[in-house]
Motif scaffolding. Structure first.
Motif, PDB file in Angstrom:
ATOM      1  N   SER A  24      49.535 -16.763  -2.244  1.00 19.05           N
ATOM      2  CA  SER A  24      49.430 -15.439  -2.846  1.00 19.05           C
ATOM      3  C   SER A  24      50.762 -14.714  -2.703  1.00 19.05           C
ATOM      4  O   SER A  24      51.287 -14.588  -1.600  1.00 19.05           O
ATOM      5  CB  SER A  24      48.329 -14.633  -2.141  1.00 19.05           C
ATOM      6  OG  SER A  24      48.314 -13.305  -2.601  1.00 19.05           O
ATOM      7  N   PRO A  26      51.790 -11.347  -4.690  1.00 17.41           N
ATOM      8  CA  PRO A  26      51.516 -10.376  -5.753  1.00 17.41           C
ATOM      9  C   PRO A  26      52.736  -9.937  -6.548  1.00 17.41           C
ATOM     10  O   PRO A  26      52.622  -9.712  -7.757  1.00 17.41           O
ATOM     11  CB  PRO A  26      50.903  -9.188  -4.998  1.00 17.41           C
ATOM     12  CG  PRO A  26      50.307  -9.800  -3.782  1.00 17.41           C
ATOM     13  CD  PRO A  26      51.228 -10.934  -3.412  1.00 17.41           C
ATOM     14  N   ASP A  29      53.149 -12.879  -8.881  1.00 14.17           N
ATOM     15  CA  ASP A  29      51.957 -13.185  -9.673  1.00 14.17           C
ATOM     16  C   ASP A  29      51.606 -12.093 -10.675  1.00 14.17           C
ATOM     17  O   ASP A  29      51.007 -12.374 -11.707  1.00 14.17           O
ATOM     18  CB  ASP A  29      50.759 -13.421  -8.748  1.00 14.17           C
ATOM     19  CG  ASP A  29      50.961 -14.632  -7.840  1.00 14.17           C
ATOM     20  OD1 ASP A  29      51.818 -15.489  -8.160  1.00 14.17           O
ATOM     21  OD2 ASP A  29      50.266 -14.706  -6.809  1.00 14.17           O
ATOM     22  N   ASN A  30      51.950 -10.851 -10.368  1.00 13.17           N
ATOM     23  CA  ASN A  30      51.654  -9.712 -11.246  1.00 13.17           C
ATOM     24  C   ASN A  30      52.926  -8.910 -11.496  1.00 13.17           C
ATOM     25  O   ASN A  30      53.110  -7.838 -10.918  1.00 13.17           O
ATOM     26  CB  ASN A  30      50.595  -8.802 -10.606  1.00 13.17           C
ATOM     27  CG  ASN A  30      49.308  -9.528 -10.336  1.00 13.17           C
ATOM     28  OD1 ASN A  30      48.800 -10.211 -11.200  1.00 13.17           O
ATOM     29  ND2 ASN A  30      48.791  -9.381  -9.131  1.00 13.17           N
ATOM     30  N   ILE A  33      52.549  -5.057 -12.380  1.00 12.97           N
ATOM     31  CA  ILE A  33      52.194  -4.248 -11.213  1.00 12.97           C
ATOM     32  C   ILE A  33      53.383  -4.181 -10.263  1.00 12.97           C
ATOM     33  O   ILE A  33      53.644  -3.146  -9.644  1.00 12.97           O
ATOM     34  CB  ILE A  33      50.937  -4.814 -10.528  1.00 12.97           C
ATOM     35  CG1 ILE A  33      49.740  -4.647 -11.463  1.00 12.97           C
ATOM     36  CG2 ILE A  33      50.678  -4.115  -9.202  1.00 12.97           C
ATOM     37  CD1 ILE A  33      48.472  -5.307 -10.981  1.00 12.97           C
ATOM     38  N   SER A 109      38.911  -8.665  -7.211  1.00 12.64           N
ATOM     39  CA  SER A 109      40.178  -9.379  -7.042  1.00 12.64           C
ATOM     40  C   SER A 109      40.246 -10.237  -5.780  1.00 12.64           C
ATOM     41  O   SER A 109      41.231 -10.921  -5.560  1.00 12.64           O
ATOM     42  CB  SER A 109      41.340  -8.382  -7.027  1.00 12.64           C
ATOM     43  OG  SER A 109      41.170  -7.471  -5.958  1.00 12.64           O
TER      44      SER A 109
END
Length: 152
Positions: A24, A26, A29-30, A33, A109
């Motif tokens: 993970s 973030p 991955d995003n 965001i 999520s």
């Protein structure tokens, strides 16, 4: 691939589900965001500079916020197996045995593992959030097998 209904606790009574391992990160991955988070850090620093006129306080405020949200910026590897929840980040390893997880909450999520049965809002700070990534069904199978009592 089995459906969520097929992944019930009773389907795993003889054999535990296979281990699940995923990474993970973030920020990567995003990316959309990630841009908002970075803009928010910059905006917080700008506000502190505007309010105080001191650059070192502005940089300090942005750094404190970045450190508080470190999980967003650092890749973390998770693994769920018979021993419990394993977490690797920045060369460090942490294991949480299943016996230490008293409660879990499922969110769109991910899931939040909690060390207490009570529902005090502060307990969230003691928990561990596991983002699903693309492993939602596999993670739920692990949680059902190790955390939910068997159907009688």
């Amino acid at each position: 691939m089995p459906s969520l209904a097929d992944l019930s606790h009773s389907s795993w009574t003889d054999e535990p589900p296979p281990l699940v391992r995923w990474r993970s990160w973030p920020l990567r991955d995003n990316p959309l965001i990630g841009m908002f988070v970075l803009a928010g850090l910059f905006g917080a620093g700008l506000y502190v500079y505007w309010a105080t006129g001191r650059m070192h306080l502005a940089v300090g405020a942005a750094l404190v916020l970045a450190v508080a949200g470190w999980r967003f910026f650092v890749p973390v590897t998770f693994e769920l197996n018979a021993e419990g929840v394993h977490q690797w980040f920045l060369g460090r390893h942490r294991r949480i045995p299943w016996t230490e997880v008293r409660k879990h909450r499922v969110f769109p999520s991910g899931t939040l593992l909690l060390p207490y049965d009570r529902d005090a809002p502060i307990d969230v700070l003691h928990g561990l959030f596991l983002p699903w990534g693309r492993r939602r069904e596999e993670i739920l199978a692990q949680l059902r097998y190790y955390l939910e009592p068997p159907a009688e």
